[in-house]
Design a protein around this motif. Sequence first.
Motif, PDB file in Angstrom:
ATOM      1  N   SER A  54       0.827  -1.208   0.000  1.00  0.00           N
ATOM      2  CA  SER A  54       0.000   0.000   0.000  1.00  0.00           C
ATOM      3  C   SER A  54       0.858   1.254   0.000  1.00  0.00           C
ATOM      4  N   ALA A  55       1.899   1.254   0.828  1.00  0.00           N
ATOM      5  CA  ALA A  55       2.776   2.425   0.896  1.00  0.00           C
ATOM      6  C   ALA A  55       3.504   2.650  -0.421  1.00  0.00           C
ATOM      7  N   LEU A  56       3.969   1.574  -1.031  1.00  0.00           N
ATOM      8  CA  LEU A  56       4.719   1.703  -2.289  1.00  0.00           C
ATOM      9  C   LEU A  56       3.854   2.291  -3.400  1.00  0.00           C
ATOM     10  N   VAL A  57       2.623   1.781  -3.547  1.00  0.00           N
ATOM     11  CA  VAL A  57       1.784   2.280  -4.644  1.00  0.00           C
ATOM     12  C   VAL A  57       1.359   3.719  -4.406  1.00  0.00           C
ATOM     13  N   LEU A  58       1.084   4.080  -3.160  1.00  0.00           N
ATOM     14  CA  LEU A  58       0.653   5.447  -2.870  1.00  0.00           C
ATOM     15  C   LEU A  58       1.806   6.435  -3.027  1.00  0.00           C
ATOM     16  N   VAL A  59       2.991   6.045  -2.595  1.00  0.00           N
ATOM     17  CA  VAL A  59       4.164   6.919  -2.768  1.00  0.00           C
ATOM     18  C   VAL A  59       4.469   7.089  -4.250  1.00  0.00           C
ATOM     19  N   ALA A  60       4.388   6.004  -5.013  1.00  0.00           N
ATOM     20  CA  ALA A  60       4.643   6.093  -6.450  1.00  0.00           C
ATOM     21  C   ALA A  60       3.643   7.031  -7.120  1.00  0.00           C
ATOM     22  N   ALA A  61       2.371   6.953  -6.723  1.00  0.00           N
ATOM     23  CA  ALA A  61       1.352   7.844  -7.296  1.00  0.00           C
ATOM     24  C   ALA A  61       1.657   9.300  -6.976  1.00  0.00           C
ATOM     25  N   CYS A  62       2.101   9.566  -5.751  1.00  0.00           N
ATOM     26  CA  CYS A  62       2.437  10.943  -5.359  1.00  0.00           C
ATOM     27  C   CYS A  62       3.646  11.461  -6.134  1.00  0.00           C
ATOM     28  N   LEU A  63       4.661  10.609  -6.300  1.00  0.00           N
ATOM     29  CA  LEU A  63       5.869  11.034  -7.007  1.00  0.00           C
ATOM     30  C   LEU A  63       5.585  11.330  -8.478  1.00  0.00           C
ATOM     31  N   LEU A  64       4.760  10.502  -9.112  1.00  0.00           N
ATOM     32  CA  LEU A  64       4.453  10.708 -10.519  1.00  0.00           C
ATOM     33  C   LEU A  64       3.506  11.885 -10.731  1.00  0.00           C
ATOM     34  N   SER A  65       2.761  12.239  -9.703  1.00  0.00           N
ATOM     35  CA  SER A  65       1.841  13.371  -9.810  1.00  0.00           C
ATOM     36  C   SER A  65       2.515  14.694  -9.480  1.00  0.00           C
ATOM     37  N   ALA A  66       3.626  14.639  -8.742  1.00  0.00           N
ATOM     38  CA  ALA A  66       4.289  15.863  -8.283  1.00  0.00           C
ATOM     39  C   ALA A  66       4.663  16.821  -9.413  1.00  0.00           C
ATOM     40  N   PRO A  67       5.213  16.372 -10.540  1.00  0.00           N
ATOM     41  CA  PRO A  67       5.561  17.322 -11.611  1.00  0.00           C
ATOM     42  C   PRO A  67       4.369  18.132 -12.122  1.00  0.00           C
ATOM     43  N   PHE A  68       3.168  17.559 -12.080  1.00  0.00           N
ATOM     44  CA  PHE A  68       1.978  18.302 -12.508  1.00  0.00           C
ATOM     45  C   PHE A  68       1.566  19.304 -11.435  1.00  0.00           C
ATOM     46  N   ALA A  69       1.643  18.873 -10.171  1.00  0.00           N
ATOM     47  CA  ALA A  69       1.277  19.773  -9.080  1.00  0.00           C
ATOM     48  C   ALA A  69       2.229  20.965  -8.989  1.00  0.00           C
ATOM     49  N   LEU A  70       3.490  20.759  -9.357  1.00  0.00           N
ATOM     50  CA  LEU A  70       4.501  21.817  -9.294  1.00  0.00           C
ATOM     51  C   LEU A  70       4.631  22.576 -10.617  1.00  0.00           C
ATOM     52  N   ASP A  71       3.738  22.285 -11.552  1.00  0.00           N
ATOM     53  CA  ASP A  71       3.744  22.938 -12.873  1.00  0.00           C
ATOM     54  C   ASP A  71       5.024  22.691 -13.659  1.00  0.00           C
ATOM     55  N   LEU A  72       5.663  21.566 -13.394  1.00  0.00           N
ATOM     56  CA  LEU A  72       6.848  21.188 -14.162  1.00  0.00           C
ATOM     57  C   LEU A  72       6.471  20.494 -15.463  1.00  0.00           C
ATOM     58  N   LEU A  73       5.263  19.950 -15.507  1.00  0.00           N
ATOM     59  CA  LEU A  73       4.756  19.299 -16.710  1.00  0.00           C
ATOM     60  C   LEU A  73       3.367  19.846 -17.006  1.00  0.00           C
ATOM     61  N   PRO A  74       3.024  20.021 -18.285  1.00  0.00           N
ATOM     62  CA  PRO A  74       1.669  20.467 -18.635  1.00  0.00           C
ATOM     63  C   PRO A  74       0.678  19.323 -18.473  1.00  0.00           C
ATOM     64  N   PRO A  75      -0.606  19.619 -18.298  1.00  0.00           N
ATOM     65  CA  PRO A  75      -1.618  18.558 -18.141  1.00  0.00           C
ATOM     66  C   PRO A  75      -1.613  17.567 -19.295  1.00  0.00           C
ATOM     67  N   GLU A  76      -1.238  18.035 -20.498  1.00  0.00           N
ATOM     68  CA  GLU A  76      -1.228  17.148 -21.660  1.00  0.00           C
ATOM     69  C   GLU A  76      -0.249  15.989 -21.493  1.00  0.00           C
ATOM     70  N   ALA A  77       0.768  16.176 -20.675  1.00  0.00           N
ATOM     71  CA  ALA A  77       1.768  15.128 -20.467  1.00  0.00           C
ATOM     72  C   ALA A  77       1.219  13.952 -19.670  1.00  0.00           C
ATOM     73  N   ALA A  78       0.019  14.110 -19.104  1.00  0.00           N
ATOM     74  CA  ALA A  78      -0.587  13.007 -18.352  1.00  0.00           C
ATOM     75  C   ALA A  78      -0.781  11.779 -19.222  1.00  0.00           C
TER      76      ALA A  78
END
Length: 281
Positions: A30-54
């Motif tokens: 559970s911890a691994l999947v949730l941490v991975a989801a947060c790490l992969l989402s961070a660039p969008f939250a920090l505006d490092l990647l545009p939404p289209e990169a999803a």
Amino acid sequence: MTPVTTPEPTPAATAVPADAVPISRILAFSALVLVAACLLSAPFALDLLPPEAAALVVPIAQFTPLLAALLVRRRPGRLRADLGLLVPSGRALVLGMLLAIAVFTVVPVLRVLASVALGSAAWSTPEEAAAILVALPLVAVLQTVLAFGEETGWRGWLHGALSPYGILATALVTAVLWALWHLPIVLALGMGPTDSIAYLGTIAAVSPLLTVLRELSGNIWPALLAHGLLNSLRVAIEQNLTTPLSGGPERWILEAASWSMWVAAAALVLWLAGRRPFVRA
């Protein structure tokens, strides 16, 4: 005189088998999947990647449950069994596949009819109906392939780890974790509150049905097909046959009705199967 001996009491049967997956490994997964989801989402939250990169990042994220399962499993030589890939019965597989196709076609159609009846949406005519019909099978195959990483983790390893605790606990825990796993990308992409709740609620409501398909068929393949149809056929039906009209109370009535249909479908399938596998292994 021969003394009477009293047989030693046998230990009471435990609810959870001795060889069950330790809770610590379930928590680690559970911890691994949730941490991975947060790490992969961070660039969008920090505006490092545009939404289209999803479109590029989400397929990567879909394989993190499989990776987490591979990291926490500890049964050499049982990889396919742990991931739910073995098929104990061809009949069970066929029944599961047919059920997946039927339910994941009927419920989206009923949702569309309900949305129009409630005034939440209006009928629309697809501008390129022929192109949609041609593209839909290809999209369904692609979405099913991409869902492999998720299903081997959620309905594969995690289902097997939770199954000693009963199907209800398995369905509830998996539903909560699956919804939480989607939460970081929903927040990072700036989805509105109404759409976020509707999206995550649908995920949680669909999850028990996927759990039932996995439980009754003995493998992940029907759930995998259902997952692919959820991400393709359901979206195609809803986006191309209707146009949203209202985001008011009608929207919440529609969502509640939709969630109820998914949960009711899971309960109905269990009832029809007599809560037993289609074919025992």
